[in-house]
Design a protein around this motif. Structure first.
Motif, PDB file in Angstrom:
ATOM      1  N   LYS A   7       0.837  -1.197   0.000  1.00 45.38           N
ATOM      2  CA  LYS A   7       0.000   0.000   0.000  1.00 45.38           C
ATOM      3  C   LYS A   7       0.868   1.241   0.000  1.00 45.38           C
ATOM      4  N   SER A   9     -10.694  -0.625   7.905  1.00 45.53           N
ATOM      5  CA  SER A   9      -9.313  -0.156   8.043  1.00 45.53           C
ATOM      6  C   SER A   9      -8.821   0.537   6.778  1.00 45.53           C
ATOM      7  N   ARG A  10      -9.591   0.448   5.696  1.00 47.17           N
ATOM      8  CA  ARG A  10      -9.181   1.080   4.446  1.00 47.17           C
ATOM      9  C   ARG A  10      -9.310   2.598   4.578  1.00 47.17           C
ATOM     10  N   GLU A  44     -10.561   5.016   2.948  1.00 49.53           N
ATOM     11  CA  GLU A  44     -11.834   5.668   2.670  1.00 49.53           C
ATOM     12  C   GLU A  44     -12.867   5.505   3.788  1.00 49.53           C
ATOM     13  N   TYR A  45     -12.557   4.652   4.789  1.00 52.17           N
ATOM     14  CA  TYR A  45     -13.446   4.473   5.936  1.00 52.17           C
ATOM     15  C   TYR A  45     -12.872   5.104   7.205  1.00 52.17           C
TER      16      TYR A  45
END
Length: 419
Positions: free
Chosen positions: A42, A223-224, A226-227
């Motif tokens: 990532k 956990s991404r 965008e959240y």
């Protein structure tokens, strides 16, 4: 939707913004995107470069559809879920070290499947850039297979989608024909795929293994970037609530409450969820005394008075009938001026985003319908939902933070205290 672009315009757009993304990696001495397993799993990009990345993905999506043509575009592409599910279930990505290679025979032996089936599965995966075959019969890792091997939460997410969501979706149309217009959670595709009279939530929670899987999968989802809870902290109009009490309805183990308390030092949080869900929850020392857990079923009346009631990723799990019950059960506890903040996906207006950007949301609409007649909503749906519960709810605004998967639906209670 914007005026369709020509093939040349789309290819030029792809070149322009790919150049920007590539230049960013070069000037910041970052490893360029690659299938090689040494590639970072990532890389967080600044907003302008992330915008360019999204433009490239949208343009490529439109260009691919145009190149395929109307007939081929209509036919769904090969389903990567078949091989991804098999890779996860058999532990193929973990069967040999990331830095080494293997053979079909060695993988088959370690994963207890036939060599013939191993070849079928892995070679389909290779078609999706998962693994590579540098020489006939020799298998090596790519960045994607590395992620599957090293990130257990990714595997749990795959298990949840493949084990719960996809089977339910295959029976969605059958359920719609059998129970036209149903809002009952046990009259959905999941019930038919499982051969049960119970809703998905009931079935899954009775099976510890499945319950753990969905819990881990949701942890991965949330956990991404965008959240991230930062979108709530940065955009909700806190005003005096920054020194008040917040109730996190369906707040599970209190992860969101902890983030809120750390960001807002004068807030106190009450986390409401079923006793078995909050069991074992731990309050970190730095927010001790400011977070309280209470066993509560949100289909029962709430008796906790607060300044803000947060429902994050809750209402989308339910049809309007049951979402209205959840909201209605807050009314007895509401003080005049109390605010409700719903954090859920808010579907984009038709034509307001590209098909590529809108696809995730529209896919979720049918997935949620399939599992238990749950519902993703647009702004008007949320307005009508609150109006159906009580006309004394004042619908204030919908905030859609840039980069967030969830919107903030902000509502204020204008009735008398608890009446």
């Amino acid at each position: 939707m914007a005026t369709p672009k020509t093939l040349t315009e789309l290819s030029a757009l792809i070149h322009e913004h790919t150049t920007k993304v590539e230049a960013y990696y070069t000037t910041h001495n970052l490893p360029a995107p690659s299938f090689h397993p040494s590639t970072p799993l990532k890389t967080v990009l600044p907003s302008d470069i992330e915008t360019s990345r999204q433009i490239v993905l949208e343009a490529m999506d439109e260009l691919t559809a145009l190149m395929l043509g109307p007939v081929e575009c209509l036919i769904p592409p090969p389903n990567a879920w078949i091989c991804v599910t098999a890779l996860q279930r058999f532990g193929i990505a973990k069967s040999f070290p990331i830095t080494e290679s293997s053979t079909f025979g060695e993988i088959a032996q370690k994963c207890s499947i036939s060599e013939s089936d191993t070849r079928r599965i892995v070679r389909q995966a290779i078609a999706f850039y998962i693994f590579t075959e540098p020489s006939p019969g020799v298998i090596a890792h790519t960045a994607a297979s590395k992620a599957l091997a090293q990130l257990p939460a990714v595997g749990a997410f795959i298990d949840f989608i493949a084990g719960e969501m996809l089977p339910a979706s295959t029976r969605l149309v059958d359920a719609m024909q059998k129970w036209p217009g149903s809002e009952e959670p046990n009259e959905a595709g999941f019930a038919l795929s499982e051969g049960t009279d119970f809703a998905m939530m009931e079935v899954v929670t009775r099976d510890p293994k499945r319950a753990q899987c969905i819990g881990t999968a949701m942890t991965f989802l949330h956990s991404r970037p965008e959240y991230d809870v930062k979108y709530l902290l940065d955009t909700f109009p806190w005003d005096n609530a920054a020194r008040g009490v917040l109730v996190d309805v369906g707040g599970a183990k209190g992860d969101v409450a902890v983030d809120i308390c750390r960001a807002l030092p004068d807030v106190k949080c009450v986390v409401l969820d079923k006793p078995e869900v909050i069991s074992g929850a731990v309050v970190p020392d730095d927010v001790a005394g400011r977070i309280e857990f209470r066993g509560h079923d949100f289909f029962e009346k709430c008796d906790v008075r607060a300044d803000v009631y947060l429902l994050r990723h809750v209402l989308h799990d339910w049809s309007d009938k049951y979402a209205a019950k959840i909201l209605g059960n807050l009314v007895p506890s509401l003080r005049t001026g109390a605010r409700i903040c719903v954090m859920d996906m808010c579907l984009p207006a038709p034509g307001s985003v590209s098909p590529f950007r809108g696809r995730v949301a529209r896919n979720s609409v049918l997935y949620m319908k399939g599992i238990q007649n749950a519902k993703e909503r647009d702004e008007e749906d949320f307005r009508q939902l609150f109006e159906s519960v009580d006309s004394r709810f004042r619908f204030d605004e919908v905030i859609k933070p840039e980069g967030s998967a969830l919107a903030l639906i902000c509502v204020t209670w204008m009735g008398e205290n608890g009446v």
